[in-house]
Design an enzyme around this catalytic site. Structure first.
Site, PDB file in Angstrom:
ATOM      1  CG  ASP A 126      -2.156   0.880   1.028  1.00 12.52           C
ATOM      2  OD1 ASP A 126      -1.981   2.055   0.627  1.00 12.52           O
ATOM      3  OD2 ASP A 126      -3.275   0.397   1.251  1.00 12.52           O
ATOM      4  CB  CYS A 148     -14.865   4.066  -0.422  1.00 10.15           C
ATOM      5  SG  CYS A 148     -13.300   4.395   0.384  1.00 10.15           S
ATOM      6  CG  ASN A 189      -8.007   5.930   6.016  1.00 11.92           C
ATOM      7  OD1 ASN A 189      -6.807   6.136   5.935  1.00 11.92           O
ATOM      8  ND2 ASN A 189      -8.829   6.250   5.030  1.00 11.92           N
ATOM      9  CG  LEU A 190      -8.894   6.184  12.391  1.00 13.95           C
ATOM     10  CD1 LEU A 190      -8.692   7.024  13.641  1.00 13.95           C
ATOM     11  CD2 LEU A 190      -7.833   5.099  12.306  1.00 13.95           C
ATOM     12  CE  LYS A 209      -4.521   3.816   4.767  1.00 15.06           C
ATOM     13  NZ  LYS A 209      -5.713   3.716   3.906  1.00 15.06           N
ATOM     14  CB  CYS A 236      -6.499 -14.795 -19.468  1.00 15.92           C
ATOM     15  SG  CYS A 236      -8.302 -14.715 -19.622  1.00 15.92           S
TER      16      CYS A 236
HETATM   17 ZN   LIG Z   1      -9.186 -12.686 -19.105  1.00 11.47          ZN
END
Ligand SMILES: [Zn+2]
Length: 257
Positions: free
Chosen positions: A61, A189, A69-70, A85, A253
């Protein structure tokens, strides 16, 4: 290989479970988990993952603790405000269980440095809060053939998905969300708000899934369903799940990759 007596006592409630047992606990002690994001998800998740005796943890982090944050980031307290952090989380683990090996990175994750962070890990748990970082981590996991547990939360909604896009026929996180979020965006957030306990629910569910994945082959906690995403709805409350199919055109992928 077996555990020393003090470790047997520490993990007695795990070892007595036939689904884990001594062999499962030894297996967990030999695993390396990379935890990316030490916020609302990573903070409670780390507490359970360290408590589970996962032997090697890499904590990632680049953020510092803010007073806001608390409300949900359970690792930190008032004295930690303004401090990094990753260093704080390492300090917490060292006090909690000196028998665990902990590495940290406080660099911001980029497409360039993500592969170095995940290489050689048994599992990556991603609890970061923006799509560009999550995609960089997912792509690195596919390239380095590391399974990814991706967890996200906002308001009263959470999701936890297990991906192994490096395996034939299995989807990755990019198959799930697509390519639209590669650019930096502001899906955090801070904009939306979040019930603190909701982050904890998602985090502990992700920690449980991580333990299940890391026990594969040693314990007996059921098959891992790669490509399965669980949606956690704190407003109902309810939970549902669905499978993500591999996108043959996925640039991480798919056959084009
Ligand atoms: Zn993929």
């Amino acid at each position: 290989m077996s555990l020393p007596p003090e470790r047997l006592e520490r993990f007695a409630r795990h070892i007595v479970l036939p689904e884990i047992g001594g062999a499962g606990q030894v297996a967990l002690a030999g695993k390396h988990l990379v935890l990316v994001g030490l916020g609302g998800i990573g903070s409670p998740a780390l507490q359970y993952l360290a408590a589970a005796g996962i032997g090697k943890l890499t904590l990632v982090d680049d953020d510092k603790v803010d007073v806001s944050n608390l409300q949900r980031q359970t690792l930190y307290n008032m004295r930690d405000i303004g401090h990094g952090k990753a260093v704080l989380a390492k300090r917490w683990v060292s006090t909690f269980d000196p028998g665990l090996q902990v590495g940290i990175s406080d660099r911001r994750i980029t497409v360039e440095n993500a592969p170095d962070l995940v290489i050689g890990a048994d599992l990556v748990l991603d609890g970061t809060d923006n799509f560009s970082t999550r995609l960089a981590i997912s792509d690195a996991c596919v390239a380095e053939r590391v399974p990814l547990l991706s967890a996200a939360v906002g308001r009263f909604q959470g999701q936890v998905g297990a991906f192994a896009g490096h395996l034939p026929g299995q989807s990755c996180y990019r198959c799930f969300v697509g390519d639209a979020f590669d650019a930096e965006d502001c899906d955090t957030c801070a904009d939306d708000g979040m019930l603190g306990a909701m982050a904890g629910w998602v985090a502990t569910f992700a920690a449980m899934q991580a333990v299940r994945i890391l026990l594969a082959g040693a314990g007996n906690m059921g098959e891992i369903e790669w490509g399965k995403v669980h949606l956690l709805d704190g407003a109902a409350p309810a939970m549902r799940s669905f499978m993500i199919a591999k996108d043959p055109a996925c640039k991480a992928c798919g056959s084009a990759a």
